[in-house]
Scaffold this active site. Structure first.
Site, PDB file in Angstrom:
ATOM      1  NE  ARG A 147      25.593  64.066  79.154  1.00 23.32           N
ATOM      2  CZ  ARG A 147      25.765  63.976  80.536  1.00 23.32           C
ATOM      3  NH1 ARG A 147      24.714  63.340  81.019  1.00 23.32           N
ATOM      4  NH2 ARG A 147      26.483  65.041  81.270  1.00 23.32           N
ATOM      5  N   GLY A 152      25.592  78.044  84.151  1.00 23.99           N
ATOM      6  CA  GLY A 152      25.422  79.273  85.179  1.00 23.99           C
ATOM      7  C   GLY A 152      25.182  78.442  86.562  1.00 23.99           C
ATOM      8  NE  ARG A 194      35.365  67.003  79.266  1.00 21.30           N
ATOM      9  CZ  ARG A 194      34.438  67.951  79.146  1.00 21.30           C
ATOM     10  NH1 ARG A 194      33.379  68.095  79.742  1.00 21.30           N
ATOM     11  NH2 ARG A 194      34.988  68.920  78.125  1.00 21.30           N
ATOM     12  N   GLY A 195      31.410  64.025  80.449  1.00 24.38           N
ATOM     13  CA  GLY A 195      30.011  63.863  79.831  1.00 24.38           C
ATOM     14  C   GLY A 195      30.358  63.690  78.341  1.00 24.38           C
ATOM     15  CD  GLU A 196      31.902  68.566  75.888  1.00 27.90           C
ATOM     16  OE1 GLU A 196      32.930  68.602  75.129  1.00 27.90           O
ATOM     17  OE2 GLU A 196      31.564  69.817  76.389  1.00 27.90           O
ATOM     18  CD  GLU A 250      32.342  66.137  89.463  1.00 21.00           C
ATOM     19  OE1 GLU A 250      31.518  66.874  88.798  1.00 21.00           O
ATOM     20  OE2 GLU A 250      32.553  65.100  89.222  1.00 21.00           O
TER      21      GLU A 250
END
Length: 301
Positions: free
Chosen positions: A105, A132, A100-102, A165
């Site tokens: 990261r 997008g 989870r990047g937020e 994923e």
């Protein structure tokens, strides 16, 4: 004179008959030819595997960027492009980071990728965010990897892309095409394996499930739960609230290097098998050729 002529004709015919090739000569030549062709194909296949793998390593296409909803799982790893160790003709040792990047990261994952770079481990992680983009680009990168790290944290199930994923990773694991190492970052493995509303991870999961809980997507939630259970059953690593992150990063690097070592052993085993088959074919060719030559000499004498 007629009698002498007949005698000469008879002798000539005998000599010609003696110099004719044995009936089984064509059959033996066919066997030798087939074995030599098989040997050539084995050698070509081995060389092609090596060359194709290097081309795949050196010609990795630029990676897409993803929006904030994605799990943000990879970077081209240009600083690690010198690593050309092979797993199969279509893969190099690439570690796919699923997280989870937020949440991770700019802290834990940044320390982990720095350690990968120091140890020359090729990895995928998206350092940029762009809206997008389609999740299909992301799933292709999983297929190109040989090892995946599923880094579970409390906010992991906020992202449907993270979960999608994970489903893809499970599918590849079932097919024997991917090794997955679950990483439990300050979250209990049991809460990830069976998410319920009694844990923060579970609450976030079911909040996401409610958002997608339409008739057409209920099957997707089922796949998410199956993927969580499958991946959590793998041997993983867990970091507690008061544990050392630097030590934890070291443990992950060691585990990844061990996994790469197992892939190397499999590749070496495959290469040895090809080599042994080639040697056996060559010895068989020589034996048949020697037997045939000896038989010819015997007939000539």
């Amino acid at each position: 004179m007629p009698a002498k002529k007949s005698i000469l004709i008879t002798e000539e015919s005998i000599l010609k008959r003696n110099h004719k090739k044995p009936r089984h000569t064509c059959f033996i030549n066919t066997i030798i030819g087939c074995i030599l062709i098989k040997l050539v194909f084995l050698v070509i296949a081995a060389k092609y595997s090596l060359i194709y793998g290097r081309l795949s390593a050196n010609n990795t296409s630029p990676l897409p960027r993803f929006d904030n909803e994605s799990c943000h799982s990879f970077n081209d790893g240009q600083t690690n492009s010198n690593l050309t160790s092979l797993v199969s003709p279509s893969k190099v040792h690439k570690v796919f980071l699923n997280f989870r990047g937020e949440q991770l990261r700019y802290n834990f994952v940044s320390h982990l990728t720095d350690a990968f770079e120091r140890h020359r481990i090729k990895f995928f992680i998206d350092k940029y965010e762009q809206r997008g983009k389609d999740v299909k680009h992301l799933l292709v990168r999983i297929e190109e990897s040989s090892i995946a790290l599923a880094i579970f944290s409390t906010r992991y199930p906020e992202s449907s892309w993270c979960m999608d994923e994970l489903v893809k990773m499970k599918k590849l694991v079932d097919q024997g095409k991917l090794r997955v190492i679950p990483i439990f970052y300050k979250v209990e493995p049991k809460d990830v394996r069976n998410p319920n509303r009694g844990s923060e991870f579970g609450r976030n999961f079911w909040r996401l499930a409610e958002l997608v809980s339409t008739t057409s997507r209920r099957e997707q939630i089922k796949h998410w739960l199956e993927a969580l259970e499958c991946i959590c059953d793998k041997l993983g690593l867990s970091l507690g609230e008061k544990s050392s992150e630097s030590d934890f990063v070291y443990d992950i690097v060691k585990r990844v290097k061990d996994a790469i070592g197992l892939e190397e052993e499999e590749k070496s085993f495959l290469g040895e098998n090809i080599k042994k088959k080639s040697e056996v074919s060559l010895r068989l060719c020589k034996k048949i050729s020697g037997d045939w030559t000896g038989n010819q000499r015997f007939r000539s004498s």
